[in-house]
Design a protein around this motif. Sequence first.
Motif, PDB file in Angstrom:
ATOM      1  N   PRO A  22       8.501  -9.454 -47.198  1.00 33.50           N
ATOM      2  CA  PRO A  22       7.754  -8.204 -47.350  1.00 33.50           C
ATOM      3  C   PRO A  22       6.266  -8.406 -47.064  1.00 33.50           C
ATOM      4  O   PRO A  22       5.727  -9.494 -47.215  1.00 33.50           O
ATOM      5  N   SER A  23       5.619  -7.321 -46.627  1.00 31.27           N
ATOM      6  CA  SER A  23       4.210  -7.387 -46.270  1.00 31.27           C
ATOM      7  C   SER A  23       3.528  -6.075 -46.627  1.00 31.27           C
ATOM      8  O   SER A  23       4.110  -5.005 -46.483  1.00 31.27           O
ATOM      9  N   ARG A  24       2.275  -6.167 -47.053  1.00 29.73           N
ATOM     10  CA  ARG A  24       1.524  -4.950 -47.392  1.00 29.73           C
ATOM     11  C   ARG A  24       0.856  -4.314 -46.184  1.00 29.73           C
ATOM     12  O   ARG A  24       0.497  -3.151 -46.219  1.00 29.73           O
ATOM     13  N   ASP A  25       0.627  -5.084 -45.126  1.00 27.98           N
ATOM     14  CA  ASP A  25      -0.062  -4.553 -43.944  1.00 27.98           C
ATOM     15  C   ASP A  25       0.880  -4.362 -42.758  1.00 27.98           C
ATOM     16  O   ASP A  25       0.435  -4.373 -41.611  1.00 27.98           O
ATOM     17  N   ASN A  26       2.160  -4.160 -43.033  1.00 23.32           N
ATOM     18  CA  ASN A  26       3.184  -3.955 -41.998  1.00 23.32           C
ATOM     19  C   ASN A  26       3.242  -5.115 -41.007  1.00 23.32           C
ATOM     20  O   ASN A  26       3.457  -4.920 -39.815  1.00 23.32           O
ATOM     21  N   HIS A  27       3.008  -6.321 -41.482  1.00 19.81           N
ATOM     22  CA  HIS A  27       3.164  -7.558 -40.705  1.00 19.81           C
ATOM     23  C   HIS A  27       2.125  -7.747 -39.606  1.00 19.81           C
ATOM     24  O   HIS A  27       2.311  -8.591 -38.732  1.00 19.81           O
ATOM     25  N   TRP A  28       1.019  -7.014 -39.612  1.00 14.66           N
ATOM     26  CA  TRP A  28       0.051  -7.134 -38.526  1.00 14.66           C
ATOM     27  C   TRP A  28      -0.661  -8.474 -38.528  1.00 14.66           C
ATOM     28  O   TRP A  28      -0.894  -9.051 -37.467  1.00 14.66           O
ATOM     29  N   ARG A  29      -1.060  -8.984 -39.696  1.00 14.75           N
ATOM     30  CA  ARG A  29      -1.718 -10.296 -39.731  1.00 14.75           C
ATOM     31  C   ARG A  29      -0.787 -11.384 -39.217  1.00 14.75           C
ATOM     32  O   ARG A  29      -1.216 -12.290 -38.496  1.00 14.75           O
TER      33      ARG A  29
END
Length: 85
Positions: A22-29
Amino acid sequence: MSMSLIAAFVWLIAANLLAMLPSRDNHWRRAYALIAIGVPLLGWVTYENGPWIGLICLAAGVSILRWPVRYLGRWVKNKAAPPAE
């Protein structure tokens, strides 16, 4: 099998594993990090194994990073379009 192809397969496995978390920034980093590692890796694969294997690896990378590629395509399309009046 060459070391560059082994590294490319490790990159593909790592990208799939990172996509499952899971990711809070939709996996962009994570996508930026994968791109930064993947571009030189793609050059290495192409240099050692030829352009056809390089294109296959490019297609595999694009299938993993499809959203950044879509946004890049939209950005290029908007920059290339004449300004609306």
